[in-house]
Design a protein around this motif. Structure first.
Motif, PDB file in Angstrom:
ATOM      1  N   PRO A 551       0.791  -1.237   0.000  1.00  0.00           N
ATOM      2  CA  PRO A 551       0.000   0.000   0.000  1.00  0.00           C
ATOM      3  C   PRO A 551       0.822   1.285   0.000  1.00  0.00           C
ATOM      4  N   ASN A 552       2.041   1.240   0.558  1.00  0.00           N
ATOM      5  CA  ASN A 552       2.837   2.462   0.683  1.00  0.00           C
ATOM      6  C   ASN A 552       4.262   2.220   0.217  1.00  0.00           C
ATOM      7  N   ILE A 553       4.720   3.040  -0.722  1.00  0.00           N
ATOM      8  CA  ILE A 553       6.098   2.991  -1.182  1.00  0.00           C
ATOM      9  C   ILE A 553       6.749   4.325  -0.834  1.00  0.00           C
ATOM     10  N   TRP A 554       7.849   4.242  -0.093  1.00  0.00           N
ATOM     11  CA  TRP A 554       8.597   5.448   0.277  1.00  0.00           C
ATOM     12  C   TRP A 554       9.866   5.502  -0.573  1.00  0.00           C
ATOM     13  N   GLU A 563      16.967  16.559   3.190  1.00  0.00           N
ATOM     14  CA  GLU A 563      15.847  17.218   3.881  1.00  0.00           C
ATOM     15  C   GLU A 563      15.259  16.361   4.999  1.00  0.00           C
ATOM     16  N   GLN A 564      15.868  15.165   5.225  1.00  0.00           N
ATOM     17  CA  GLN A 564      15.326  14.217   6.219  1.00  0.00           C
ATOM     18  C   GLN A 564      13.835  13.986   5.949  1.00  0.00           C
ATOM     19  N   ALA A 565      13.566  13.578   4.705  1.00  0.00           N
ATOM     20  CA  ALA A 565      12.192  13.402   4.236  1.00  0.00           C
ATOM     21  C   ALA A 565      12.082  12.115   3.424  1.00  0.00           C
ATOM     22  N   ILE A 566      10.886  11.869   2.949  1.00  0.00           N
ATOM     23  CA  ILE A 566      10.617  10.760   2.023  1.00  0.00           C
ATOM     24  C   ILE A 566       9.593  11.249   0.998  1.00  0.00           C
ATOM     25  N   THR A 567       9.571  10.608  -0.163  1.00  0.00           N
ATOM     26  CA  THR A 567       8.489  10.847  -1.123  1.00  0.00           C
ATOM     27  C   THR A 567       7.549   9.649  -1.042  1.00  0.00           C
ATOM     28  N   LYS A 574      -2.168   8.309  -8.199  1.00  0.00           N
ATOM     29  CA  LYS A 574      -1.244   8.946  -9.155  1.00  0.00           C
ATOM     30  C   LYS A 574      -0.297   9.924  -8.481  1.00  0.00           C
ATOM     31  N   ASP A 575      -0.833  10.745  -7.591  1.00  0.00           N
ATOM     32  CA  ASP A 575      -0.023  11.808  -6.990  1.00  0.00           C
ATOM     33  C   ASP A 575       0.945  11.244  -5.954  1.00  0.00           C
ATOM     34  N   GLN A 576       2.115  11.906  -5.830  1.00  0.00           N
ATOM     35  CA  GLN A 576       3.097  11.599  -4.798  1.00  0.00           C
ATOM     36  C   GLN A 576       3.232  12.807  -3.881  1.00  0.00           C
ATOM     37  N   VAL A 577       3.609  12.556  -2.617  1.00  0.00           N
ATOM     38  CA  VAL A 577       3.732  13.638  -1.643  1.00  0.00           C
ATOM     39  C   VAL A 577       5.082  13.520  -0.941  1.00  0.00           C
ATOM     40  N   LYS A 578       5.800  14.648  -0.836  1.00  0.00           N
ATOM     41  CA  LYS A 578       7.048  14.655  -0.065  1.00  0.00           C
ATOM     42  C   LYS A 578       6.742  15.135   1.353  1.00  0.00           C
ATOM     43  N   LEU A 579       7.228  14.377   2.334  1.00  0.00           N
ATOM     44  CA  LEU A 579       6.993  14.718   3.741  1.00  0.00           C
ATOM     45  C   LEU A 579       8.288  14.539   4.526  1.00  0.00           C
TER      46      LEU A 579
END
Length: 607
Positions: A551-554, A563-567, A574-579
């Motif tokens: 369900p989730n791919i980082w 940035e100590q983040a993941i996409t 379809k959309d991806q989010v960087k956090l």
């Protein structure tokens, strides 16, 4: 409604007459290309019809379908009238012998000898040059068949009369509906069902295995499937704890005496495995249900009205001897783990307890998005020996359950003859993608076992009374429930029950260490995580994760590391989010802890 009444209602319907007529039309068309073929049976079925043939040395294949369908359409245009007639056995045999229809001859003799042919007369229908021994009903003529409403489907082998010692016939299946739109809709839904079929996805996703050497109908759960089982069971433990249930654990085997007392012997003998004889005289059975064991726990000490209601819950393993032909993946098995519980209560507590159970069902089904179901009130049949003989108590208990459903504004259908042998029940009938119904969950009101087991409690006046018992299994068995969930979700489970909750994909080797740090952090938070450190291309890693329906791919790249983040990429979104990593972990933990059904929703990330 009784089963016989439902069958008769279907036989009187237009769709039955349409499908039955098409069976004769197909047989006529087949005989045009194989005039020496011998006829078996040709009845309507749920989605169309079939006809059995003995082709001898001139077999047929699906390459002949185009020709057969062309001939069927020509017969339809001819508007051949379906004419009914009656013949004596002698007339029947003479007619069938002329065309060498040996299977029909055998059946005709049997109908007369067993008295099933009224007045010794056998029914026939004629349309054009085709004549068949048949009780009907049919359409007025072949011209009443709607345009493009049927399609030849497949060929299968079928033993005559279902007996493997008899000749193997060729069965031609066909689809048939009221109109072309219904036919197309069915074909589209079937294609979807094939993709979502739980046995297919179970193998692709490494969920379970059924091995012949272990035994048919005896599934073994692989690690991925066991995770789904465990998550459902953990959820049930929490819900039941809050609802006042006490967990128990009982053995899967017991002496035969217990089942004689409960009535499973003889009422349920056919559904039980044969006994095991120990010490040359003592018989033990694998349990088909947990009820008698729970009744013995109730009996383990004196009970007072102050104790009631008592709610005993157990995910108990049970074993039922389902016939080989009825087994289907993990939907119908011989070994299963049931979300079982028994509620022992006073008579004036029955309605409240039943209502709470139905509310629990609604909570589970709403959360899992199992919306395509109906509620069935299953009643006894006073003319059947299948049920305990106590008409007054049957009527009283059925009225109680009926009132509960009505007072809670629950729509339901009533069906005679579907009750348990010891009392009426509410069945939750769940439909799959194809509309096929299965009983998934039940809640039963039992007025028999308290008497059989001499169950008692002391009331407010110090007198002994019999409790009522509710049997309930809202999450069904692991096997049946997971089979439905696999097909409903297409194998794409929400994060909280998914075998792998997060797949971390680093885009290059320079971020491997950062990916391992994230993996360790998720693992420490009891999240199921994998990191793909293989030398495969980025796109191949993504495809593999999608194929596994994670369900989730980082995604981790140099920018994410800085940035100590993941996409965050969601399955089928379809959309991806960087956090940043803190917010990403917090969201994932919330999804798990709150059991959010994220597989149907767009990702929602708090800023």
């Amino acid at each position: 409604m009784k089963a016989a009444e439902k069958t008769q209602e279907y036989k009187n319907s237009h769709i039955y007459r349409l499908r039955h007529s098409l069976a004769h039309i197909m047989a006529q068309a087949v005989l045009q290309i194989r005039p020496d073929a011998k006829l078996g049976f040709g009845p309507p079925v749920d989605n169309g019809f079939y006809y059995d043939f003995d082709f001898g040395d001139s077999p047929i294949s699906d390459s002949d379908f185009k020709d057969i369908e062309k001939r069927m359409k020509k017969i339809v245009k001819q508007k051949q009238v379906f004419e009914a007639s009656q013949k004596s056995l002698d007339e029947t045999l003479q007619l069938l012998e002329e065309t060498n229809q040996e299977y029909k001859i055998e059946y005709a003799k049997e109908l007369v000898e067993t008295g099933k042919a009224e007045g010794g007369q056998l029914g026939f229908y004629v349309n054009g040059p085709f004549i068949d021994m048949c009780e009907g009903p049919h359409l007025e003529d072949t011209g009443k068949v709607p345009k493009a409403c049927f399609k030849l489907d497949k060929i299968a082998g079928s033993y005559w009369r279902g007996d493997e010692k008899r000749p193997m016939l060729t069965r031609i299946y066909a689809l048939a509906f009221e109109n072309v739109d219904e036919l197309k809709d069915y074909i589209q839904r079937r294609e979807l069902a094939k993709k979502r079929e739980h046995r297919k996805l179970g193998a692709e996703l490494d969920l379970f295995v059924i091995d012949d050497e272990v035994g048919v109908g005896l599934p073994m759960w692989l690690p991925n499937g066991t995770i789904i089982r465990d998550e459902l069971e953990k959820w049930a433990h929490e819900v039941e704890f809050k609802a006042g249930y006490k967990r128990v654990s009982t053995p899967c085997i017991t002496r035969s005496n217990l089942y004689h007392r409960s009535g499973h012997l003889p009422y349920y003998t056919e559904g039980m495995f044969p006994p095991m004889v120990i010490d040359d005289h003592d018989e033990y059975y694998l349990r088909p249900m947990n009820c008698p064991h729970h009744h013995k726990l109730y009996m383990s000490r004196p009970r007072s009205y102050r104790d009631l209601p008592i709610r005993l819950a157990e995910y108990g393993d049970v074993y039922r001897y389902e016939k080989h032909g009825s087994l289907a993946g993990i939907l119908r098995v011989r070994a299963m783990s049931m979300n079982d519980a028994h509620i022992y209560c006073e008579q004036d507590q029955v309605k409240e307890e039943f209502t709470k159970v139905m509310q629990m069902y609604r909570f589970y089904y709403d959360h899992l998005r199992l919306g395509n179901f109906r509620v069935r009130l299953s009643l006894h049949d006073k003319d059947s020996e299948k049920f305990v003989d106590s008409e007054e108590e049957w009527v009283e208990s059925e009225n109680i359950v009926r009132e509960v459903l009505r007072e809670n504004n629950i729509d339901f259908d009533e069906e005679v003859g579907e009750a348990a042998f010891y009392g009426p029940k509410v069945d939750i009938q769940l439909s799959n993608v194809m509309g096929r119904e299965e009983t998934v969950s039940t809640c039963q009101l039992d007025f028999v076992m308290p008497e059989r087991f001499d169950l008692e409690y002391t009331d407010r006046n110090g007198e002994s009374q019999r409790p009522f018992i509710l049997h309930r299994a809202p999450l069904s068995t692991h096997e049946r429930m997971i089979a439905f969930l696999i097909e409903l979700y297409g194998g794409a489970f929400p994060t909280w029950m998914s075998p792998v909750q997060v797949l971390i994909i680093p885009v290059n080797e320079t971020v491997h260490e950062y990916a391992k740090q994230i993996e360790s952090r998720l693992f420490d938070n009891m999240l199921r995580v994998e990191t793909d450190l293989s030398g495969d291309t980025f796109n191949k890693k993504i495809r593999r994760g999608v194929t596994r329906k994670i369900p989730n791919i980082w995604i981790i790249g140099n920018n994410e590391m800085e940035e100590q983040a993941i996409t965050w990429r969601r399955y089928c979104v379809k959309d991806q989010v960087k956090l940043n990593i803190d917010k990403a972990c917090a969201n994932l933990i919330r999804w798990r802890d709150e059991r959010i059904m994220d597989n149907f929703d767009d990702i929602v990330i708090d800023e």
